[in-house]
Design an enzyme around this catalytic site. Structure first.
Site, short mmCIF file in Angstrom:
data_model
loop_
_atom_site.label_atom_id
_atom_site.label_comp_id
_atom_site.label_asym_id
_atom_site.label_seq_id
_atom_site.Cartn_x
_atom_site.Cartn_y
_atom_site.Cartn_z
N HIS A 20 61.97 -7.55 -19.65
CA HIS A 20 62.41 -6.80 -18.47
C HIS A 20 61.34 -6.97 -17.39
CE1 HIS A 20 59.78 -3.92 -20.49
NE2 HIS A 20 59.81 -3.12 -19.44
N HIS A 22 59.59 -4.65 -15.49
CA HIS A 22 58.59 -3.63 -15.20
C HIS A 22 57.24 -4.31 -14.95
CE1 HIS A 22 59.85 0.67 -16.60
NE2 HIS A 22 59.55 0.68 -15.33
N ASP A 24 54.15 -3.76 -15.71
CA ASP A 24 53.17 -3.97 -16.78
C ASP A 24 53.58 -5.07 -17.75
OD1 ASP A 24 55.18 -2.05 -17.42
OD2 ASP A 24 54.04 -1.39 -19.17
N HIS A 25 54.79 -5.59 -17.61
CA HIS A 25 55.25 -6.69 -18.46
C HIS A 25 55.27 -8.03 -17.73
CE1 HIS A 25 56.61 -4.32 -22.04
NE2 HIS A 25 56.48 -3.36 -21.13
N HIS A 110 66.81 0.67 -21.70
CA HIS A 110 65.58 1.16 -21.08
C HIS A 110 65.93 1.81 -19.73
CE1 HIS A 110 61.32 1.50 -20.56
NE2 HIS A 110 61.17 0.50 -19.71
N ASP A 133 60.56 -2.73 -24.25
CA ASP A 133 60.70 -1.29 -24.03
C ASP A 133 62.16 -0.90 -24.18
OD1 ASP A 133 58.02 -1.19 -23.45
OD2 ASP A 133 58.26 -0.88 -21.30
N HIS A 197 51.93 -2.07 -27.70
CA HIS A 197 51.98 -1.42 -26.39
C HIS A 197 51.95 0.11 -26.55
CE1 HIS A 197 52.83 -0.65 -22.28
NE2 HIS A 197 53.82 -1.53 -22.07
#
Length: 235
Positions: A20, A22, A24-25, A110, A133, A197
Site C-alpha cells: 500500500h 502509506h 512509512d512503506h 486497511h 498493514d 513493523h
C-alpha cells in the site's frame, strides 16, 4: 541499505512489491528508483507491482527527482538514459511467475487506506505471506492457507491504550493486534508467524511480552522480526 547489507543492491532487484502507499512503506522508493538507474550500466527499468495508485506514485516520484536526474545526466558522460519503471497495478490472483517463483496477490482491509494488498511468494516447496498493514480479512486468510511463514505487521493494543493519545489509538482501527495476527496464523495452518513493523517499538527487554501474546493464540513458531533476520524454511 538492507539490500546492501546482504550483498545485493537496487540494480539487482527482479521486482519491487508494494502492499500500500502509506508513507512509512514507500519512503525509500525514491532512493531505490535513483540507485537502480545511477548504478546500472544499461537501461534497467524498475519493475514494480502494487495496488491501484502505484503508477501515479512512480510518475510523481520521477517528477520529484527531476533536478537530481538532470544533475546526474550532466555529470556522467556514460549515463545517457533516464530512469524508468514498469508498473503493474494489482488486486487479486497470480501476478508474477518466473523461474519457479510465483507471487499471488489478494485484497486486504486497511480502510480508509484503499486499495491495499498482501502477497504470497511460493518458491519450490516453500511459501511466505507478506501481510502488510491490515485487519483480519478473507483475502489474507486465502493467501495464508498452509503457508510456511506469515510475516505480519502488528500493534500492541494494551500499550497503545495505556498511552491514550488519540492520534495513536486511531491506529487500532486498521491494524492487527498481536492476538489478531496469531489467530490468523492459527486459523489457516501457518507454520511460523513473524511479527514485523511492531508499534510501539518494543522496549529492550520486553520482546518476550510480544511473543507471549502471540503464543497464547498460536502454537507454531513465533519470531519477533529484526533487520537482517534470516529464517531457514528447508528444515
Amino acid at each position: 541499505m538492507r539490500a546492501a547489507a546482504v550483498g545485493s543492491a537496487a540494480g539487482a532487484f527482479r521486482a519491487l512489491f508494494l502492499t500500500h502507499l502509506h508513507s512509512d512503506h514507500i519512503t525509500d522508493l525514491n532512493d531505490i528508483f535513483t540507485m537502480r538507474w545511477a548504478m546500472s550500466f544499461a537501461p534497467n527499468p524498475l519493475i514494480v507491482f502494487g495496488p491501484v495508485g502505484t503508477e501515479a506514485l512512480l510518475r510523481a516520484t520521477e517528477a520529484m527527482l527531476e533536478p537530481d536526474i538532470c544533475y546526474r545526466l550532466a555529470h556522467h558522460d556514460d549515463l545517457q538514459w533516464r530512469p524508468s519503471s514498469v508498473v503493474t497495478e494489482v488486486n487479486q490472483g497470480v501476478i508474477f511467475d518466473q523461474d519457479s517463483v510465483r507471487v499471488t496477490a489478494a485484497s486486504t482491509d486497511h480502510a480508509p487506506v484503499r486499495p491495499t494488498v498482501a502477497f504470497r511468494i511460493d518458491g519450490g516447496n516453500e511459501s511466505v505471506v507478506i501481510a502488510g498493514d491490515t485487519v483480519p480479512c478473507p483475502g489474507l486468510d486465502g493467501l495464508c492457507s498452509d503457508a510456511d511463514v506469515l510475516v505480519h505487521t502488528v500493534v500492541r493494543r494494551d500499550l497503545i491504550e495505556q498511552i491514550g493519545l488519540p492520534r495513536l489509538t486511531d491506529v487500532l482501527g486498521y491494524h492487527s493486534s498481536v492476538p489478531d495476527a496469531a489467530q490468523t496464523a492459527a486459523r489457516n495452518g501457518v507454520k511460523t508467524l513473524v511479527l514485523s513493523h511492531p508499534v510501539p517499538t518494543p522496549a529492550p527487554g520486553t520482546e518476550q511480552e510480544w511473543l507471549d501474546q502471540a503464543t497464547a493464540h498460536f502454537k507454531g513458531e513465533v519470531v519477533l522480526a529484526s533487520d537482517l533476520l534470516t529464517l531457514d524454511l528447508t528444515r
